[in-house]
Design a protein around this motif. Structure first.
Motif, short mmCIF file in Angstrom:
data_model
loop_
_atom_site.label_atom_id
_atom_site.label_comp_id
_atom_site.label_asym_id
_atom_site.label_seq_id
_atom_site.Cartn_x
_atom_site.Cartn_y
_atom_site.Cartn_z
N SER A 21 -19.77 -23.36 -12.35
CA SER A 21 -18.73 -23.60 -13.13
C SER A 21 -17.51 -23.29 -12.59
O SER A 21 -16.63 -24.27 -12.69
CB SER A 21 -18.69 -22.83 -14.48
OG SER A 21 -19.77 -23.10 -15.42
N LEU A 22 -17.70 -22.27 -11.60
CA LEU A 22 -16.42 -21.92 -10.90
C LEU A 22 -16.11 -22.99 -9.89
O LEU A 22 -15.06 -23.24 -9.53
CB LEU A 22 -16.70 -20.44 -10.11
CG LEU A 22 -16.60 -19.28 -11.16
CD1 LEU A 22 -16.81 -17.95 -10.42
CD2 LEU A 22 -15.37 -19.02 -12.01
N ALA A 23 -17.21 -23.32 -9.22
CA ALA A 23 -17.11 -24.55 -8.20
C ALA A 23 -16.65 -25.68 -8.87
O ALA A 23 -15.75 -26.30 -8.01
CB ALA A 23 -18.45 -24.78 -7.53
N SER A 24 -16.84 -26.01 -10.16
CA SER A 24 -16.59 -27.25 -10.48
C SER A 24 -15.23 -27.51 -11.40
O SER A 24 -14.68 -28.29 -11.43
CB SER A 24 -17.69 -27.93 -11.40
OG SER A 24 -18.03 -27.33 -12.67
N GLY A 25 -15.10 -26.08 -11.78
CA GLY A 25 -13.77 -25.98 -12.61
C GLY A 25 -14.00 -26.26 -14.13
O GLY A 25 -12.85 -26.05 -14.85
N CYS A 26 -15.08 -26.51 -14.36
CA CYS A 26 -15.33 -26.80 -15.89
C CYS A 26 -16.66 -25.96 -16.21
O CYS A 26 -17.52 -25.81 -15.34
CB CYS A 26 -15.32 -27.98 -16.24
SG CYS A 26 -16.39 -29.10 -15.47
N ILE A 27 -16.86 -25.63 -17.32
CA ILE A 27 -18.36 -24.91 -17.88
C ILE A 27 -19.43 -25.78 -17.63
O ILE A 27 -19.35 -26.75 -18.06
CB ILE A 27 -17.98 -24.54 -19.43
CG1 ILE A 27 -16.97 -23.36 -19.46
CG2 ILE A 27 -19.39 -23.91 -19.94
CD1 ILE A 27 -16.74 -22.98 -20.82
N GLN A 28 -20.28 -25.30 -16.91
CA GLN A 28 -21.64 -25.86 -16.55
C GLN A 28 -22.88 -25.11 -17.34
O GLN A 28 -22.66 -23.89 -17.60
CB GLN A 28 -22.00 -25.88 -15.20
CG GLN A 28 -20.90 -26.40 -14.23
CD GLN A 28 -20.69 -28.09 -14.63
OE1 GLN A 28 -21.88 -28.74 -14.74
NE2 GLN A 28 -19.67 -28.60 -14.57
N ARG A 29 -23.64 -25.98 -17.99
CA ARG A 29 -24.74 -25.29 -18.55
C ARG A 29 -26.06 -24.81 -17.74
O ARG A 29 -26.22 -25.69 -16.79
CB ARG A 29 -25.41 -26.09 -19.86
CG ARG A 29 -24.12 -25.97 -21.10
CD ARG A 29 -25.02 -26.59 -22.02
NE ARG A 29 -26.17 -26.16 -22.68
CZ ARG A 29 -26.26 -25.09 -23.60
NH1 ARG A 29 -25.20 -24.66 -24.06
NH2 ARG A 29 -27.64 -24.73 -24.01
N ASN A 30 -27.15 -24.10 -18.01
CA ASN A 30 -28.18 -23.85 -17.45
C ASN A 30 -29.09 -25.01 -17.84
O ASN A 30 -29.04 -25.33 -19.10
CB ASN A 30 -28.97 -22.50 -17.42
CG ASN A 30 -28.20 -21.47 -16.53
OD1 ASN A 30 -27.75 -21.75 -15.54
ND2 ASN A 30 -28.05 -20.44 -17.02
N THR A 31 -30.08 -25.38 -17.14
CA THR A 31 -31.07 -26.26 -17.58
C THR A 31 -32.46 -25.65 -18.34
O THR A 31 -32.73 -26.13 -19.14
CB THR A 31 -31.70 -27.50 -16.49
OG1 THR A 31 -32.16 -26.68 -15.57
CG2 THR A 31 -30.63 -28.08 -15.98
N ARG A 32 -32.54 -24.39 -17.87
CA ARG A 32 -33.81 -23.56 -18.47
C ARG A 32 -32.79 -22.38 -19.20
O ARG A 32 -31.88 -22.06 -18.77
CB ARG A 32 -34.58 -23.10 -17.35
CG ARG A 32 -35.49 -24.33 -16.85
CD ARG A 32 -36.56 -23.58 -15.86
NE ARG A 32 -36.17 -22.73 -14.75
CZ ARG A 32 -36.58 -21.94 -14.28
NH1 ARG A 32 -37.59 -21.12 -14.73
NH2 ARG A 32 -36.14 -21.73 -13.20
#
Length: 325
Positions: free
Chosen positions: A215-226
């Motif tokens: 999320s920090l790298a992309s600038g937006c919230i990312q989810r875990n797949t597991r």
């Protein structure tokens, strides 16, 4: 969220939580190739930093809410923090816990007087379960990280780090913090911004559950797949919090990611050289400090060991790494 909330929380927490020290070891410095200071929140009451946020949130409730009681969902550390805070405030507590949480965490939470509701973290939604129970019984939901008073309570660890590092003459350093939803790391970030601006926060996570780093790298919230399957159960969350992520996006450096084996080795090193017991999720920041020197150019790294509630079998597995070294 602001520093005034954290300072107010610190006043309410006075006498209820331990001020954990900054520890050091020449052996750890040698492994890391730099100065490493360790903040052992595993020595906190209930075995983790979570008492800070739990006490902050419970102590801020009005009497009528305390009488009805509180509810929380947690794999164990937030559970114990809220359960103890509720008991000390004579408030009923219901804790929603995943069925695969370490047995020691379930047992300890029950011993603190809380009612335990188990769920399957793969097939069931803990947020929905908590919300339904809260509505049915009139309970106040205390979220594990995306809650202002919880973040404020966790931020008191940052005020301690600021004072303690200054006392040691450390004004420039990176602070590595284990990160699930980001309550501890965002609280420490806010505290250091105000009280020790030369300290920069870095989040640490286990591989395959590195939603904050991504999320920090992309600038937006990312989810875990597991949502399960890691020894670092204490910091396995679906994604960063809506309140915590903007704070980290503004104040934290790039996220750090370690392997489970590195977390186990860090547990072994913490026991061998500091004589403290750390759980896998609580050891990821120390693992990053010891085994990923290329990730930081700071002369001093402060690693938060966020919890020590580990089952005996997992701790034995960690100690076996000493024999293999």
């Amino acid at each position: 969220m602001n520093i005034d909330m954290i300072r107010a929380a610190e006043a309410r927490l006075k006498g209820a939580v331990r001020e954990t020290p900054l520890l050091s070891s020449p052996a750890l410095d040698a492994i890391a190739g730099r100065r490493v200071l360790v903040k052992p929140e595993c020595l906190q009451h209930t075995g983790s930093f979570k008492l800070r946020g739990g006490w902050s949130a419970v102590s801020a409730l009005p009497p009528v809410a305390l009488e009805r009681g509180v509810i929380a969902f947690s794999s164990g550390n937030h559970a114990q923090g809220v359960a103890l805070a509720a008991r000390r405030h004579s408030a009923p507590a219901v804790i929603v816990m995943p069925s695969d949480a370490p047995a020691v965490k379930i047992a300890n939470t029950r011993e603190l007087g809380a009612e335990i509701v188990l769920y399957d973290r793969v097939t069931e939604d803990r947020d929905a379960i908590g919300a339904a129970l809260a509505a049915e019984r009139g309970l106040t939901l205390i979220k594990p990280f995306d809650e202002p008073q919880v973040i404020a309570g966790q931020g008191t660890a940052g005020l301690e780090i600021a004072r303690q590092s200054l006392a040691l003459g450390v004004t420039e350093a990176e602070v590595f913090v284990p990160c699930g939803g980001g309550g501890l790391s965002s609280g420490i970030a806010l505290a250091c911004e105000a009280a020790a601006p030369g300290l920069r926060i870095r989040t640490a996570e286990p591989e395959a559950f590195d939603d904050t780093a991504r999320s920090l790298a992309s600038g937006c919230i990312q989810r875990n797949t597991r949502l399960s399957g890691s020894l670092c159960d204490a910091i396995v969350t679906p994604q960063p919090g809506n309140l915590t992520f903007p704070i980290l996006a503004r104040l934290a450096g790039p996220g750090l990611v370690v392997t489970e084996d590195e977390a186990l080795r860090a547990m072994a090193m913490a026991f061998a050289h500091l004589r403290i017991v750390v759980e896998p999720g609580g050891a990821v920041a120390l693992a990053a400090a010891l085994f990923h020197p290329e990730e930081s150019q700071a002369d001093t790294v402060i690693a938060v060991c966020s919890g020590g509630n580990v089952d005996a079998a997992i701790f034995a597995l960690a100690l076996s790494k000493l024999e293999a070294a």
